[in-house]
Scaffold this motif. Structure first.
Motif, short mmCIF file in Angstrom:
data_model
loop_
_atom_site.label_atom_id
_atom_site.label_comp_id
_atom_site.label_asym_id
_atom_site.label_seq_id
_atom_site.Cartn_x
_atom_site.Cartn_y
_atom_site.Cartn_z
N ASN A 185 0.82 -1.21 0.00
CA ASN A 185 0.00 0.00 0.00
C ASN A 185 0.84 1.25 0.00
O ASN A 185 1.90 1.31 0.61
CB ASN A 185 -0.88 0.05 1.25
CG ASN A 185 -1.78 -1.14 1.33
OD1 ASN A 185 -2.39 -1.53 0.34
ND2 ASN A 185 -1.83 -1.74 2.50
N TYR A 186 0.30 2.24 -0.67
CA TYR A 186 0.93 3.55 -0.69
C TYR A 186 0.02 4.50 0.10
O TYR A 186 -1.20 4.44 -0.04
CB TYR A 186 1.05 3.99 -2.15
CG TYR A 186 1.54 5.39 -2.31
CD1 TYR A 186 2.88 5.70 -2.13
CD2 TYR A 186 0.64 6.42 -2.62
CE1 TYR A 186 3.33 6.99 -2.26
CE2 TYR A 186 1.09 7.73 -2.75
CZ TYR A 186 2.42 8.01 -2.57
OH TYR A 186 2.87 9.30 -2.69
N PHE A 187 0.60 5.29 0.99
CA PHE A 187 -0.21 6.28 1.71
C PHE A 187 -0.02 7.63 1.06
O PHE A 187 1.11 8.06 0.86
CB PHE A 187 0.20 6.34 3.18
CG PHE A 187 -0.05 5.06 3.91
CD1 PHE A 187 -1.30 4.77 4.44
CD2 PHE A 187 0.96 4.11 4.05
CE1 PHE A 187 -1.53 3.58 5.10
CE2 PHE A 187 0.73 2.92 4.70
CZ PHE A 187 -0.52 2.65 5.23
N ASP A 188 -1.12 8.31 0.76
CA ASP A 188 -0.94 9.57 0.05
C ASP A 188 -0.71 10.76 0.99
O ASP A 188 -0.57 11.88 0.56
CB ASP A 188 -2.07 9.84 -0.96
CG ASP A 188 -3.43 9.71 -0.32
OD1 ASP A 188 -3.47 9.61 0.92
OD2 ASP A 188 -4.43 9.72 -1.06
N GLU A 189 -0.65 10.50 2.31
CA GLU A 189 -0.31 11.56 3.27
C GLU A 189 1.13 12.04 3.04
O GLU A 189 2.03 11.23 2.89
CB GLU A 189 -0.25 11.00 4.68
CG GLU A 189 -1.48 10.81 5.49
CD GLU A 189 -2.47 11.92 5.52
OE1 GLU A 189 -3.59 11.64 5.07
OE2 GLU A 189 -2.19 13.01 6.00
N GLN A 190 1.32 13.33 3.12
CA GLN A 190 2.68 13.87 3.06
C GLN A 190 3.14 14.25 4.46
O GLN A 190 2.33 14.70 5.28
CB GLN A 190 2.70 15.14 2.20
CG GLN A 190 2.29 14.92 0.77
CD GLN A 190 3.47 14.57 -0.10
OE1 GLN A 190 4.61 14.84 0.24
NE2 GLN A 190 3.18 13.94 -1.23
N PHE A 191 4.42 14.05 4.72
CA PHE A 191 4.99 14.46 6.01
C PHE A 191 6.15 15.41 5.77
O PHE A 191 6.96 15.19 4.88
CB PHE A 191 5.47 13.24 6.80
CG PHE A 191 4.35 12.37 7.29
CD1 PHE A 191 3.86 12.52 8.58
CD2 PHE A 191 3.78 11.41 6.46
CE1 PHE A 191 2.81 11.72 9.03
CE2 PHE A 191 2.73 10.62 6.90
CZ PHE A 191 2.26 10.77 8.20
N ARG A 353 -0.68 -0.18 10.45
CA ARG A 353 -1.68 0.13 11.48
C ARG A 353 -1.45 1.49 12.10
O ARG A 353 -2.39 2.25 12.33
CB ARG A 353 -1.64 -0.93 12.59
CG ARG A 353 -2.38 -2.19 12.23
CD ARG A 353 -2.24 -3.17 13.37
NE ARG A 353 -2.91 -4.42 13.06
CZ ARG A 353 -2.70 -5.54 13.74
NH1 ARG A 353 -1.83 -5.56 14.74
NH2 ARG A 353 -3.35 -6.64 13.42
N SER A 354 -0.17 1.80 12.39
CA SER A 354 0.13 3.11 12.98
C SER A 354 -0.26 4.22 12.02
O SER A 354 -0.89 5.20 12.42
CB SER A 354 1.62 3.23 13.30
OG SER A 354 2.03 2.17 14.11
N THR A 355 0.12 4.05 10.76
CA THR A 355 -0.21 5.06 9.77
C THR A 355 -1.72 5.20 9.65
O THR A 355 -2.25 6.31 9.57
CB THR A 355 0.42 4.72 8.41
OG1 THR A 355 1.77 4.33 8.63
CG2 THR A 355 0.40 5.90 7.47
N GLY A 356 -2.42 4.07 9.68
CA GLY A 356 -3.88 4.08 9.62
C GLY A 356 -4.49 4.84 10.79
O GLY A 356 -5.41 5.65 10.61
N PHE A 357 -3.96 4.63 11.98
CA PHE A 357 -4.50 5.31 13.15
C PHE A 357 -4.27 6.82 13.07
O PHE A 357 -5.10 7.62 13.48
CB PHE A 357 -3.87 4.76 14.43
CG PHE A 357 -4.57 5.21 15.69
CD1 PHE A 357 -5.68 4.52 16.17
CD2 PHE A 357 -4.13 6.33 16.37
CE1 PHE A 357 -6.34 4.95 17.33
CE2 PHE A 357 -4.78 6.77 17.53
CZ PHE A 357 -5.89 6.07 18.00
N MET A 358 -3.12 7.21 12.50
CA MET A 358 -2.81 8.64 12.41
C MET A 358 -3.61 9.35 11.33
O MET A 358 -3.76 10.56 11.36
CB MET A 358 -1.33 8.81 12.08
CG MET A 358 -0.48 8.63 13.29
SD MET A 358 1.22 8.58 12.78
CE MET A 358 1.81 7.36 13.90
N THR A 359 -4.08 8.58 10.36
CA THR A 359 -4.76 9.19 9.22
C THR A 359 -6.10 8.49 8.99
O THR A 359 -6.27 7.80 8.00
CB THR A 359 -3.90 9.06 7.95
OG1 THR A 359 -3.66 7.66 7.70
CG2 THR A 359 -2.57 9.75 8.08
N PRO A 360 -7.04 8.67 9.93
CA PRO A 360 -8.32 7.95 9.80
C PRO A 360 -9.04 8.36 8.52
O PRO A 360 -9.11 9.54 8.20
CB PRO A 360 -9.10 8.39 11.05
CG PRO A 360 -8.44 9.61 11.54
CD PRO A 360 -7.02 9.55 11.11
#
Ligand SMILES: Cc1cc2nc3c(=O)[nH]c(=O)nc-3n(C[C@H](O)[C@H](O)[C@H](O)COP(=O)(O)OP(=O)(O)OC[C@H]3O[C@@H](n4cnc5c(N)ncnc54)[C@H](O)[C@@H]3O)c2cc1C
Lengths: 541, 70
Positions: A185-191, A353-360
């Protein structure tokens, strides 16, 4: 440090001088295997990358004599604080138990890690590090070796290697040349990652904010690094304009809000990242082994990228070395995939999971998260659902084909077969040392003695076993009492922590692999035949 | 540990992260109404496992108190 005395035919070619490739080269040197390391960059990359290194990584690097330097330079942090908006909901202590040489975590800039590894490499005779050498292609020869094309100063040359460790990072050239892919999976959130140098010291703790007012309700992370450098990690959401976000004034405005107006600072490094959680289907392709980010990519929450990669090479190098030395069959090499793919999956699962929790993403996930935060303030059970990163743990190879079934008389106490060893302070004569300092990077037997008569009889038994099993080079005897006139191999467990952590009795024996994972164990001293069987299993015979 | 601790102090689930993930994933792709219905049904099923009226009442009270609307 150029001294390539073995032509262009190294036993092992390591591609990539990131932390994982360098650690691999060092570990090979420990087994007296020649390596050639190439990296396309002419010097160490100063970018903000890994900072958190786990106890297990330090213990692995301890085998090449690096733990002290890491611990000395690194910032040992023990406390993690979690905030919702500006309110601290709870905090946790990483280092609940004392009695380990390496702390639970240290923070140390990746460029220091690479520098320390390179300095150490120079102490060994074999490895050659070539910077500014870029691998451009790879193929297999008829006799199943790797033919590697390398570019240097606009020239090309070829290297034929028996084995290749592909540590060339997340954009691996080798992976592409072999037409292999990573899936996930790719997360489209930028940090936004900002390292700032401050003019005073900060408390040695990690702070994580969910929805702070100072950052428009996105998450924020603050870490301390050596040299008074802070790591600030800000979630920016998916639709960001990179050019705008990298603007120094804009970054400063964000940093000011976190640090407060009274702190003077200098911007060290600014970067934007987005993260994926993905891996290759298999890490071994003939003589080529993918390690670290080349094999798997995770989000940084949990510090599982670098630490997971160090565990890869920990698993790989003794296997390849044993095969090169003709002491194990090639079947052992297949177990790299068997043991490290589930480990990568555990890291992927946790970091996703951590990324999921941070970016509901769904209304339900927003609602449940809100409920978790609110309940956490008064009901501690709910804190276990809050996920600001589950920190890297040593993987347990339980059920691996190399690992024997557990002796049921341990009732699953102590260190399970497949798990990595647990450290404890111990004494040689009057001098305190650590268990991990005494166990070699070879197969070892660790025996426990509680009674005088066992102390007298066990060395002969252990000598005989070591004599019969090729790769078992060492034994240690941990004693519960101070025994007079005993040999160097007797270690006195003054605190009782070794006996406790290893759930040992008089006559207990552990068979420890070169990577310091347990291959087998017996509560009562086994027959030599039983030990032999477990040993053969642990090298795929 | 007293009975109240068991309710609120300690997370008794074997793998809390796994449960949380399962719970959130179950809602993927549902409309708001369907999500509500899913939650209601999960609660009823879980209540049936807890079974004891006194404890169920306690849980309801605890949850409601934390909402600050009583
Ligand atoms: C912001 C951020 C924070 C992080 N924080 C942490 C943390 O706290 N803890 C942690 O454990 N991990 C962390 N990570 C992850 C960690 O940085 C990586 O997992 C780690 O760098 C992987 O090391 P590697 O050696 O596999 O790859 P890399 O570090 O990417 O090294 C690959 C090397 O290969 C070289 N190379 C590439 N292609 C070629 C080629 N064709 N020929 C020759 N050389 C080549 C490159 O120049 C490079 O030097 C973080 C990552 C980021 C981005």
């Amino acid at each position: 440090m150029e001294k390539l005395s073995f032509g262009q035919k190294p036993k092992v070619l390591v591609v990539g001088a990131g932390p994982i490739g360098l650690a691999a080269a060092l570990e090979f040197s420990n087994f007296e295997i020649q390596t050639l390391v190439v990296d396309e960059l002419s010097e160490i990359n100063r970018a903000s990358k890994a900072i958190c290194w786990s106890q297990r990584s330090l213990e692995i690097l301890n085998r090449v004599g690096l733990a002290e330097q890491f611990i000395k330079k690194g910032s040992t942090w023990k406390k993690g604080r979690v905030f919702k908006a500006e309110e601290e909901i709870y905090n946790f202590n990483l280092q609940v138990e004392a009695g380990f040489k390496a702390p639970a975590f240290i923070n140390l800039q990746q460029y220091y890690v690479e520098q320390f590894l390179i300095d150490k490499l120079k102490e060994f005779e074999y490895p050659v590090l070539r910077r500014g050498h870029k691998v451009v292609d790879i193929s297999l020869t008829k006799d199943n070796r790797a033919l590697v094309q390398i570019e240097h100063d606009q020239d090309m040359y070829k290297v034929i290697a028996d084995y290749v460790v592909a540590a060339d990072g997340v954009r691996s050239t080798i992976r592409k040349a072999l037409e292999l892919e990573m899936q996930g999976n790719y997360f489209d959130e930028q940090f936004l990652i900002v390292d700032v140098k401050v003019n005073r010291s900060f408390p040695l703790e990690r702070k994580f904010w969910f929805q702070p007012k100072f950052h428009d309700g996105q998450s924020a992370l603050l870490h301390v690094q050596p040299d008074n450098i802070l790591r600030i990690d800000l979630q920016l959401g998916p639709n960001m304009d990179p050019e705008l976000e990298l603007d120094e004034e804009r970054v400063r405005a964000r940093v000011n809000k976190i640090l407060g107006s009274d702190v003077d600072y200098k911007l060290e490094w600014i970067s934007l990242y987005s993260f994926s959680c993905k891996r290759m289907q298999r890490f071994r392709h003939g003589p080529i082994f993918f390690v670290g980010d080349a094999a798997h990519a995770v989000s940084p929450f949990g510090a599982r990228g670098g630490n997971g990669g160090i565990q890869d090479i920990d698993n790989l190098v003794w296997k390849v070395s044993s095969v090169i030395k003709g002491k194990a069959s090639r079947a052992l090499l297949d177990t790299y995939d068997e043991e490290r793919i589930p480990a990568a999956d555990e890291n992927l699962l946790n970091s996703a999971r951590s990324t999921g929790f941070m970016t509901p993403k769904t209304q339900a996930s927003v609602d449940f998260r809100e409920a978790v935060f609110e309940l956490s303030k008064t009901m501690p059970f709910a804190r276990d659902f809050i996920n600001s990163g589950r920190l890297s743990q040593p993987y347990k190879y339980i059920g691996s084909s190399l690992v024997s079934e557990d002796d049921i008389s341990f009732c699953s106490d102590g260190i399970l077969p497949g798990q990595s060893i647990l450290d404890a302070p111990i004494f040689i004569g009057r001098n305190q040392t650590w268990l991990i300092d005494q166990i070699a990077n070879a197969f070892s037997l660790v025996a426990f003695v509680d009674e005088e008569k066992t102390a007298l009889s066990i060395p002969e038994y252990l000598d005989e076993v070591c004599g019969q099993l090729d790769l078992v080079e060492q034994y240690l005897v941990v004693t519960s009492k101070r025994l007079n006139g005993t040999s160097k191999k007797f270690l006195y467990d003054a605190t009782g922590l070794a006996f406790e952590r290893w759930a040992a009795y008089d006559g207990t024996i552990y068979l420890v692999r070169p990577d310091h994972h347990i291959a087998a164990r017996w509560k009562e001293t086994p027959t030599i035949l039983e030990l032999k069987q477990a040993y053969r299993k642990s090298i795929s015979l | 540990m007293n009975a109240d601790d068991y309710l609120t102090q300690i997370n008794n689930i074997t793998d809390p992260d796994q449960f949380y993930e399962d719970l959130i994933q179950a809602h993927d792709g549902l409309s708001a109404n369907q999500s509500q219905q899913l939650n209601s049904r999960i609660i009823l099923l879980m209540a049936n496992q807890i079974a004891d009226n006194r404890r169920l009442k306690e849980l309801i009270t605890l949850a409601k108190m934390s909402l600050d609307v009583t």
